[in-house]
Write an enzyme that holds these catalytic residues in place. Structure first.
Site, mmCIF file in Angstrom:
data_model
loop_
_atom_site.group_PDB
_atom_site.id
_atom_site.type_symbol
_atom_site.label_atom_id
_atom_site.label_comp_id
_atom_site.label_asym_id
_atom_site.label_seq_id
_atom_site.Cartn_x
_atom_site.Cartn_y
_atom_site.Cartn_z
ATOM 1 N N LYS A 1 0.842 -1.209 0.000
ATOM 2 C CA LYS A 1 0.000 0.000 0.000
ATOM 3 C C LYS A 1 0.874 1.255 0.000
ATOM 4 O O LYS A 1 0.631 2.186 -0.772
ATOM 5 C CB LYS A 1 -0.892 0.021 1.250
ATOM 6 C CG LYS A 1 -1.610 1.339 1.459
ATOM 7 C CD LYS A 1 -2.430 1.354 2.734
ATOM 8 C CE LYS A 1 -1.673 1.723 3.959
ATOM 9 N NZ LYS A 1 -1.504 3.157 4.241
ATOM 10 N N CYS B 1 -4.881 13.511 13.255
ATOM 11 C CA CYS B 1 -4.823 12.099 12.924
ATOM 12 C C CYS B 1 -4.715 11.332 14.224
ATOM 13 O O CYS B 1 -4.099 11.800 15.172
ATOM 14 C CB CYS B 1 -3.610 11.836 12.045
ATOM 15 S SG CYS B 1 -3.256 10.101 11.855
ATOM 16 N N ARG C 1 1.175 14.813 13.452
ATOM 17 C CA ARG C 1 1.610 14.670 12.057
ATOM 18 C C ARG C 1 1.575 15.996 11.296
ATOM 19 O O ARG C 1 0.761 16.198 10.391
ATOM 20 C CB ARG C 1 0.766 13.601 11.349
ATOM 21 C CG ARG C 1 0.931 12.248 11.985
ATOM 22 C CD ARG C 1 0.148 11.175 11.300
ATOM 23 N NE ARG C 1 0.922 10.466 10.292
ATOM 24 C CZ ARG C 1 0.513 9.354 9.712
ATOM 25 N NH1 ARG C 1 -0.658 8.848 10.004
ATOM 26 N NH2 ARG C 1 1.241 8.746 8.816
ATOM 27 N N PRO C 2 2.476 16.901 11.619
ATOM 28 C CA PRO C 2 2.491 18.204 10.942
ATOM 29 C C PRO C 2 3.019 18.118 9.512
ATOM 30 O O PRO C 2 3.403 17.034 9.054
ATOM 31 C CB PRO C 2 3.458 19.007 11.814
ATOM 32 C CG PRO C 2 4.329 18.009 12.474
ATOM 33 C CD PRO C 2 3.545 16.743 12.602
ATOM 34 N N ASP D 1 5.313 20.660 8.361
ATOM 35 C CA ASP D 1 6.397 21.648 8.277
ATOM 36 C C ASP D 1 7.527 21.214 7.346
ATOM 37 O O ASP D 1 8.106 22.036 6.623
ATOM 38 C CB ASP D 1 6.947 21.948 9.689
ATOM 39 C CG ASP D 1 7.363 20.687 10.434
ATOM 40 O OD1 ASP D 1 6.646 19.681 10.328
ATOM 41 O OD2 ASP D 1 8.407 20.696 11.109
ATOM 42 N N LEU D 2 7.844 19.925 7.320
ATOM 43 C CA LEU D 2 8.967 19.461 6.491
ATOM 44 C C LEU D 2 8.641 19.598 4.998
ATOM 45 O O LEU D 2 9.513 19.898 4.191
ATOM 46 C CB LEU D 2 9.315 18.009 6.821
ATOM 47 C CG LEU D 2 9.681 17.738 8.283
ATOM 48 C CD1 LEU D 2 9.909 16.254 8.523
ATOM 49 C CD2 LEU D 2 10.931 18.525 8.667
ATOM 50 N N LYS E 1 14.550 16.148 10.084
ATOM 51 C CA LYS E 1 13.990 14.909 10.652
ATOM 52 C C LYS E 1 13.636 14.011 9.457
ATOM 53 O O LYS E 1 13.232 14.532 8.415
ATOM 54 C CB LYS E 1 12.733 15.307 11.417
ATOM 55 C CG LYS E 1 11.980 14.193 12.059
ATOM 56 C CD LYS E 1 10.821 14.765 12.871
ATOM 57 C CE LYS E 1 10.107 13.674 13.618
ATOM 58 N NZ LYS E 1 9.024 14.185 14.438
ATOM 59 N N SER F 1 11.452 11.938 7.119
ATOM 60 C CA SER F 1 10.029 11.770 6.819
ATOM 61 C C SER F 1 9.871 11.065 5.484
ATOM 62 O O SER F 1 10.432 11.487 4.471
ATOM 63 C CB SER F 1 9.333 13.138 6.763
ATOM 64 O OG SER F 1 8.116 13.046 6.049
ATOM 65 N N VAL F 2 9.091 9.995 5.505
ATOM 66 C CA VAL F 2 8.844 9.232 4.278
ATOM 67 C C VAL F 2 8.069 10.111 3.290
ATOM 68 O O VAL F 2 8.467 10.294 2.142
ATOM 69 C CB VAL F 2 8.037 7.943 4.600
ATOM 70 C CG1 VAL F 2 7.664 7.201 3.330
ATOM 71 C CG2 VAL F 2 8.829 7.048 5.537
ATOM 72 N N ASP G 1 5.181 0.676 11.801
ATOM 73 C CA ASP G 1 3.963 0.009 11.324
ATOM 74 C C ASP G 1 3.880 -1.467 11.739
ATOM 75 O O ASP G 1 2.873 -2.123 11.470
ATOM 76 C CB ASP G 1 3.860 0.118 9.795
ATOM 77 C CG ASP G 1 3.491 1.525 9.345
ATOM 78 O OD1 ASP G 1 3.127 2.350 10.202
ATOM 79 O OD2 ASP G 1 3.557 1.789 8.123
ATOM 80 N N ILE H 1 8.655 7.115 16.597
ATOM 81 C CA ILE H 1 8.244 7.838 15.376
ATOM 82 C C ILE H 1 6.987 8.674 15.631
ATOM 83 O O ILE H 1 6.921 9.843 15.283
ATOM 84 C CB ILE H 1 7.978 6.861 14.201
ATOM 85 C CG1 ILE H 1 9.171 5.915 13.986
ATOM 86 C CG2 ILE H 1 7.639 7.633 12.923
ATOM 87 C CD1 ILE H 1 10.412 6.542 13.417
#
Ligand code: UD1
Length: 430
Positions: free
Chosen positions: A22, A126, A131-132, A134-135, A172, A174-175, A317, A339
């Site tokens: 997914k 969420c 879960r911001p 900013d990145l 940081k 982030s995927v 996950d 995380i």
């Protein structure tokens, strides 16, 4: 609302086909916005999130054509989908869609790259933390975009002539922000170097697909990704990589119930850290041709401490599922979540099955018990719900998992896959 009824106690034996990931399929589908040609994706899982994203992409002008599902060897389904976005019909992603699935926010990258502008709703709260974004804002600003927040929306505008390549290091990992930076930079002028990039296999899958579309990307899978912008991308055909989270989940289920299951169509190298943790807990995991054979003993589960980290660390996950496994360990295990804050909602529900878990900050202390007993429980998010299912499989008696729509977002044909291996699992539709 659908519920899942499980009668626990059976070992699992047989073959479980692993679906396409997914978390790879979603960014790959979004990448179809980058070209006016057709992007064909094979091995796309049939999940609520994928179907919703198809509708969202439709709003932006993507024509989606699904090839019927074919059942292949081992009961695997193969689904091929063609995505064609001749022109972008709408650069706005409205709140009512983005709030349903956070990943749809990622359209901001390709819309900005191809059309020079995007108006995308902020994803909102969420269940598993704040879960911001900013990145994303910092990364796209580094590429020259102007980012204004107005009435819950981000208005992003590229400079005249398009985005401009830049060196940017994420503070940081982030995927999602790595996916978006890559999708924005492939059509930017000049070279972009992304530092502290996410190294997840899904990032590599997206990079490989965009390379097949004509993008110039090196270093995906390492902390530094370099992208030479090109003026346009073409279509391509790409196969979605196997779901490492689904793979790890079923491996843990077998470790917990006992049995002998081959996870077909997956790759053990996608989840080394989790494999090593499951092996230390006592199950045997053996790489076989195009899959993994898992032999679980069901008893004598050894306590193992884990800490979630960005890839190649232990995946967040799989945290809830691993905690499920540890509830039956022979001793005390610690699970630390680094995380997401607030990703321990499954603790209360596992306790309903008889688990002994205490929380201290971001660490859970799990004192293994000899047996779990079935009970009604509530699914709270995608990964938490599947941890309740695997705990239910190992519990004595009946477990009813309520609010299973979370499961449908991320686990394809879960009841069917488990039932074929001897579990008693059924869906009850009210
Ligand atoms: C993706 C996965 C999700 C997985 C997560 C971490 C998909 C569709 N989802 O989510 O299943 O749990 O990676 O492996 O692929 N953060 C910020 N600012 C930002 C963006 C993120 O502070 O602008 C924080 C998040 O709050 C979190 C951390 O960074 O604490 C990692 O999140 P991120 O890797 O971005 O997760 P997603 O991409 O949303």
């Amino acid at each position: 609302m659908d519920r899942i009824r499980i009668v626990g106690g059976n070992q699992l034996n047989g073959i479980i086909p692993i679906s396409g990931a997914k978390n790879a399929a979603l960014p790959l589908m979004i990448a179809s916005l980058l070209t006016s040609d057709t992007l064909t994706l094979e091995n796309v899982p049939h999940l609520a999130d994928v179907e919703l994203l198809m509708r969202i992409l439709g709003n932006h002008g993507v024509d989606v054509s699904v090839n019927g599902r074919r059942e292949t060897q081992n009961g695997m389904y193969s689904r091929t989908i063609h995505f064609t976005c001749r022109t972008i019909a709408d650069t706005t992603a409205p709140y009512d869609l983005v709030s349903k699935m956070r990943a749809s926010f990622w359209v901001i990258g390709p819309l900005l790259a191809r059309e020079g502008k995007a108006r995308v709703s902020l994803p909102g709260g969420c269940a598993i933390g704040t879960r911001p974004v900013d990145l994303f804002i910092e990364g796209l600003t580094a590429l020259g975009a102007t980012m204004d927040i107005d009435a819950g929306y981000i208005n992003a505008t590229a400079p005249k002539g398009g985005l401009i390549g830049a060196h940017y290091t994420f503070p940081k990992v982030s995927v999602g922000a790595t996916h978006v930076m890559m999708m924005a930079a492939v059509l930017a002028r000049g070279t972009t170097v992304i530092g502290n990039a996410a190294r997840e296999p899904e990032v590599v899958d997206l990079a490989n697909c965009m390379i097949a579309m004509g993008a110039k990307i090196t270093g995906a899978g390492t902390p530094t990704i370099t992208i030479e912008g090109v003026t346009s991308l073409s279509g391509a055909r790409h196969r979605v990589l196997p779901d490492r989270i689904e793979t790890g989940t079923y491996a843990m289920a077998v470790a917990m119930t006992g049995g002998d299951v081959t996870l077909a169509g997956t790759d053990i190298t996608l989840l080394d850290t989790a494999v090593s943790a499951i092996r230390r807990a006592g199950a045997e995991l053996i790489a076989v041709d195009n899959g993994i054979r898992v032999i679980g003993h069901g008893n004598d589960i050894r306590p193992v401490d884990i800490v979630t980290e960005p890839f190649p660390g232990f995946p967040t996950d799989l945290q809830a599922q691993f905690m499920g496994l540890m509830t039956r360990a022979d001793g005390v295990a610690h699970v630390t979540e680094t995380i997401f804050e607030n990703r321990f909602m499954h603790v209360q529900e596992l306790a309903r099955l008889g688990a002994r878990i205490t929380l201290s900050g971001q660490t859970a202390r799990i004192e293994g018990v000899k047996r779990l007993r079935g009970a009604p429980v509530m699914a709270t998010d995608l990964r938490a719900s599947v941890s309740l299912v695997i705990a239910g499989l190992a519990a004595e008696g009946e477990t009813l998992v309520n609010r299973v729509y979370h499961l449908d977002r991320g686990f394809e044909r879960l009841e069917e896959k488990l039932t074929r291996c001897g579990a008693i699992v059924e869906r009850i539709s009210d």
